[in-house]
Design an enzyme around this catalytic site. Structure first.
Site, short mmCIF file in Angstrom:
data_model
loop_
_atom_site.label_atom_id
_atom_site.label_comp_id
_atom_site.label_asym_id
_atom_site.label_seq_id
_atom_site.Cartn_x
_atom_site.Cartn_y
_atom_site.Cartn_z
N THR A 168 40.61 47.03 70.79
CA THR A 168 39.67 46.63 69.80
C THR A 168 40.03 46.01 68.68
OG1 THR A 168 37.87 48.28 70.56
CG2 THR A 168 37.30 47.29 68.11
N ARG A 174 27.97 50.33 80.22
CA ARG A 174 28.09 51.13 79.16
C ARG A 174 28.58 50.50 77.86
NH1 ARG A 174 33.22 51.61 75.70
NH2 ARG A 174 33.21 53.42 74.63
N VAL A 175 28.27 50.62 76.66
CA VAL A 175 28.42 50.05 75.61
C VAL A 175 29.22 50.74 74.55
CG1 VAL A 175 27.70 48.61 73.59
CG2 VAL A 175 26.84 48.14 75.75
N GLY A 176 30.13 50.52 73.88
CA GLY A 176 30.95 51.27 73.00
C GLY A 176 30.49 51.08 71.47
N ASP A 177 31.05 51.47 70.49
CA ASP A 177 30.67 51.10 68.90
C ASP A 177 30.96 49.79 68.49
OD1 ASP A 177 33.25 51.85 68.87
OD2 ASP A 177 33.24 52.33 66.80
N THR A 188 38.13 51.52 65.06
CA THR A 188 38.56 51.35 66.58
C THR A 188 38.70 52.78 67.19
OG1 THR A 188 39.99 50.63 68.52
CG2 THR A 188 40.88 50.91 66.17
N ASP A 236 37.71 56.10 69.94
CA ASP A 236 36.31 56.61 71.04
C ASP A 236 35.22 56.11 70.69
OD1 ASP A 236 38.40 57.86 72.19
OD2 ASP A 236 38.48 59.86 71.31
N GLY A 237 34.83 55.03 71.28
CA GLY A 237 33.23 54.58 70.80
C GLY A 237 32.29 55.19 71.05
#
Lengths: 137, 184
Positions: A1, A29-32, A52, A54-55
């Protein structure tokens, strides 16, 4: 990221994040990254932040919103970043996170957890970026 | 403390393409927003360390999807895309969400449809490298994974994503990465 914060010559600020997320994720899945306040956040009256890590966990804490609000309440960028990371660490001791934080005047700092984090910066008349290593809290 | 203009971004190494692209933009009097977009875009094109842009972080079905966010500190306006499929310039699409809608976040195939409406190209984001990473993962009984209580017997049932249009042969050089532990 990649998360980036920019300040123009006239003091305007902006932030951006781009990522392809986590490998081997469950489809959908979508992270942060795209979450305002988690992947990045900026308020030109205060400063900005990029993150950046662990989203899946970070988006539950909105660390960049927290860091900017910390600066609004008077913390320096470094302290603001560390506080935001500590809040996540308290609940998830193994979380990997990296935050870069800058105030509207160009004072900057960073904090990280559970990995050695680096960030790059360049300003004024610097002809090359400087890369800084941040040891985990 | 730094003098203006100013750029800071996550990571060093290959990520300095972002620092330089944004800084050069600022030095040529670009707005902070244009510079942030230019910086993120440079990383999408070069893939940085493989965690940005096409050809990285394949999901269980070997598809790469992209997430991006851009925010204006003066107006507090923001635009984002999540799970964007088959379009490379995610930060560019996020910028269009910011500029051309009153929304903040578009997701999945609808984000792709919006991008195509705006003239972005539809391409397969997987590469030979990302596909081989994914196949190797399946060979390794789908380990590690993000499932809870996932028995390896379920692994073969995960069929692969096949683009519903002929993949475009990439002429860009394949950059081999050693991917860090899986995170955003």
């Amino acid at each position: 990221t990649v998360s980036v914060i920019t300040i123009s010559e006239r003091g305007q600020m902006a932030a951006a994040t781009s990522t392809n997320g986590a490998a081997h994720k469950v489809p959908g899945r979508v992270g942060d990254g795209p979450i305002v306040g988690s992947g990045s956040y900026v308020d030109g009256e205060v400063g900005g932040c990029g993150a950046t890590g662990d989203g899946d966990l970070m988006m539950r804490f909105l660390p960049c919103y927290q860091a900017v609000e910390n600066m609004r309440r008077g913390m320096s960028p470094s302290i603001a970043a560390e506080d935001a990371v500590r809040r996540m660490l308290r609940r998830f001791p193994l979380i990997q996170a990296g935050l870069v934080v800058v105030d509207k005047n160009g004072n900057f700092g960073a904090a990280a957890s559970n990995w050695v984090f680096t960030y790059s910066w360049r300003s004024g008349s610097m002809s090359n970026p400087e890369v800084v290593t941040v040891q985990p809290i | 403390c730094a003098t203006l203009p100013f750029v800071i971004n996550t990571w060093g190494g290959p990520f300095t393409v972002t620092t330089d692209a944004a800084f050069v933009a600022l030095k040529s009097s670009a707005t902070a927003l244009d510079a942030a977009e230019a910086g993120a875009s440079a990383c999408e094109v070069s893939q940085c360390d493989g965690t940005v842009g096409y050809g990285g972080s394949p999901d269980e079905r070997c598809e790469t999807t992209l997430d991006a966010l851009i925010m204006d500190g003066t107006t507090m306006n923001a635009g984002a895309v999540a799970g964007l499929r088959r379009v490379k310039n995610a930060i560019g699409v996020a910028r269009r969400v910011l500029e051309d809608t009153q929304h903040t976040l578009l997701v999945g195939d609808h984000a792709t449809a919006f991008a195509l409406e705006k003239g972005f190209l539809e391409v397969d984001l997987a590469t030979d490298e990302s596909r081989s990473i994914c196949y190797a993962w399946k060979e390794n009984n789908c380990q590690p994974n993000f499932r809870v209580g996932f028995g390896s017997e379920s692994c073969p049932s995960i069929e692969s994503y096949t683009p519903d249009f002929p993949p475009i042969k990439h002429n860009t050089p394949i950059i081999t990465h050693s991917f860090p532990q899986s995170h955003d």
